[in-house]
Scaffold this motif. Structure first.
Motif, short mmCIF file in Angstrom:
data_model
loop_
_atom_site.label_atom_id
_atom_site.label_comp_id
_atom_site.label_asym_id
_atom_site.label_seq_id
_atom_site.Cartn_x
_atom_site.Cartn_y
_atom_site.Cartn_z
N ASN A 1 0.86 -1.19 0.00
CA ASN A 1 0.00 0.00 0.00
C ASN A 1 0.89 1.23 0.00
OD1 ASN A 1 -2.27 -1.60 0.25
ND2 ASN A 1 -2.51 -1.26 2.42
N ILE A 2 0.64 2.13 -0.93
CA ILE A 2 1.36 3.40 -0.97
C ILE A 2 0.36 4.49 -0.60
CG2 ILE A 2 2.49 5.10 -2.43
CD1 ILE A 2 3.47 2.89 -4.19
N LYS A 3 0.72 5.33 0.34
CA LYS A 3 -0.11 6.50 0.61
C LYS A 3 0.77 7.68 0.96
CE LYS A 3 -1.74 5.47 5.14
NZ LYS A 3 -2.76 5.10 6.02
N GLY A 4 0.24 8.85 0.72
CA GLY A 4 0.97 10.05 1.07
C GLY A 4 1.83 10.61 -0.05
N ASP A 5 2.11 9.83 -1.09
CA ASP A 5 2.90 10.37 -2.20
C ASP A 5 1.99 11.08 -3.19
OD1 ASP A 5 5.70 9.78 -1.81
OD2 ASP A 5 5.09 7.68 -1.79
N SER A 6 2.56 12.01 -3.92
CA SER A 6 1.77 12.79 -4.86
C SER A 6 1.26 11.91 -6.00
CB SER A 6 2.61 13.94 -5.42
OG SER A 6 3.59 13.43 -6.28
N ASP A 7 0.11 12.27 -6.53
CA ASP A 7 -0.46 11.54 -7.67
C ASP A 7 0.45 11.60 -8.88
OD1 ASP A 7 -2.69 10.68 -6.31
OD2 ASP A 7 -3.95 12.36 -6.95
N ASP A 8 1.16 12.72 -9.06
CA ASP A 8 2.07 12.85 -10.19
C ASP A 8 3.18 11.81 -10.13
OD1 ASP A 8 0.62 15.01 -11.09
OD2 ASP A 8 1.97 16.50 -10.21
N LYS A 9 3.63 11.54 -8.94
CA LYS A 9 4.71 10.56 -8.74
C LYS A 9 4.19 9.14 -8.95
CE LYS A 9 8.21 9.48 -5.29
NZ LYS A 9 8.69 9.75 -3.95
N VAL A 10 3.02 8.83 -8.39
CA VAL A 10 2.46 7.48 -8.48
C VAL A 10 2.04 7.15 -9.91
CG1 VAL A 10 0.55 6.02 -7.69
CG2 VAL A 10 1.74 7.46 -6.06
N ILE A 11 1.54 8.13 -10.64
CA ILE A 11 1.05 7.87 -12.00
C ILE A 11 2.18 7.39 -12.92
CG2 ILE A 11 1.27 10.12 -13.12
CD1 ILE A 11 -1.79 9.63 -13.83
N LYS A 12 3.40 7.71 -12.58
CA LYS A 12 4.55 7.26 -13.37
C LYS A 12 4.77 5.76 -13.27
CE LYS A 12 6.81 11.72 -13.20
NZ LYS A 12 7.87 12.52 -12.63
N LEU A 13 4.11 5.09 -12.32
CA LEU A 13 4.22 3.64 -12.20
C LEU A 13 3.31 2.90 -13.17
CD1 LEU A 13 4.38 3.07 -8.34
CD2 LEU A 13 6.24 2.91 -9.98
#
Length: 154
Positions: free
Chosen positions: A76-88
């Protein structure tokens, strides 16, 4: 513990209300660092997928499930920006290299990231809430002459 490097299938990525859920599969029975993985399960780890431009993520290592064909890893990933996560997203559905190491962050620190400022209150033993008398109420905001409010709505 040192950094664990695994070749895995990035099975899927799901978005929940507050977190991103990442599922990885290690194919076959040959799982390196099995004891380290079991030891890390249930803790906070630092993840990186293919050393991508998304960088590292603090993630809760939710579970390790092993059967005869594969080993499933869930994070589970939480707290990171959507811009960063979308790169996955481009990596999902592909074989990737997963880099994982223990985090200095505690489980409590990880869960507190979603906390936000709100109304402070205390709950009595009978279940009623006691709010500070200094707390602003809706009556403090609404004009005293309520006819002004009605006129503005017309």
């Amino acid at each position: 513990m040192t950094k664990t490097i695994l070749n895995v299938l990035f099975k899927k990525m799901q978005k929940d209300d507050k977190k991103e859920i990442l599922h990885f599969h290690v194919q076959g029975n040959d799982l390196p660092n099995t004891q380290e993985l079991v030891g890390l399960a249930g803790s906070i780890v630092i993840l990186n997928v293919n050393e991508s431009e998304a960088g590292t993520f603090n993630a809760e290592f939710v579970s390790v499930q092993k059967d005869s064909k594969k080993t499933a890893l869930k994070f589970n990933i939480k707290g990171d920006s959507d811009d960063k996560v979308i790169k996955l997203y481009p990596h999902a559905g592909r074989s990737v290299t997963l880099y994982m190491e223990p985090s200095q962050k505690s489980f409590d620190d990880f869960n507190e990231e979603d906390e936000h400022e709100g109304i402070e209150y205390k709950i009595n033993t009978d279940g009623t809430a006691v709010i500070s008398p200094n707390q602003m109420s809706i009556e403090d905001v609404v004009p005293e002459d309520k006819s002004e409010v009605l006129k503005s709505k017309l």
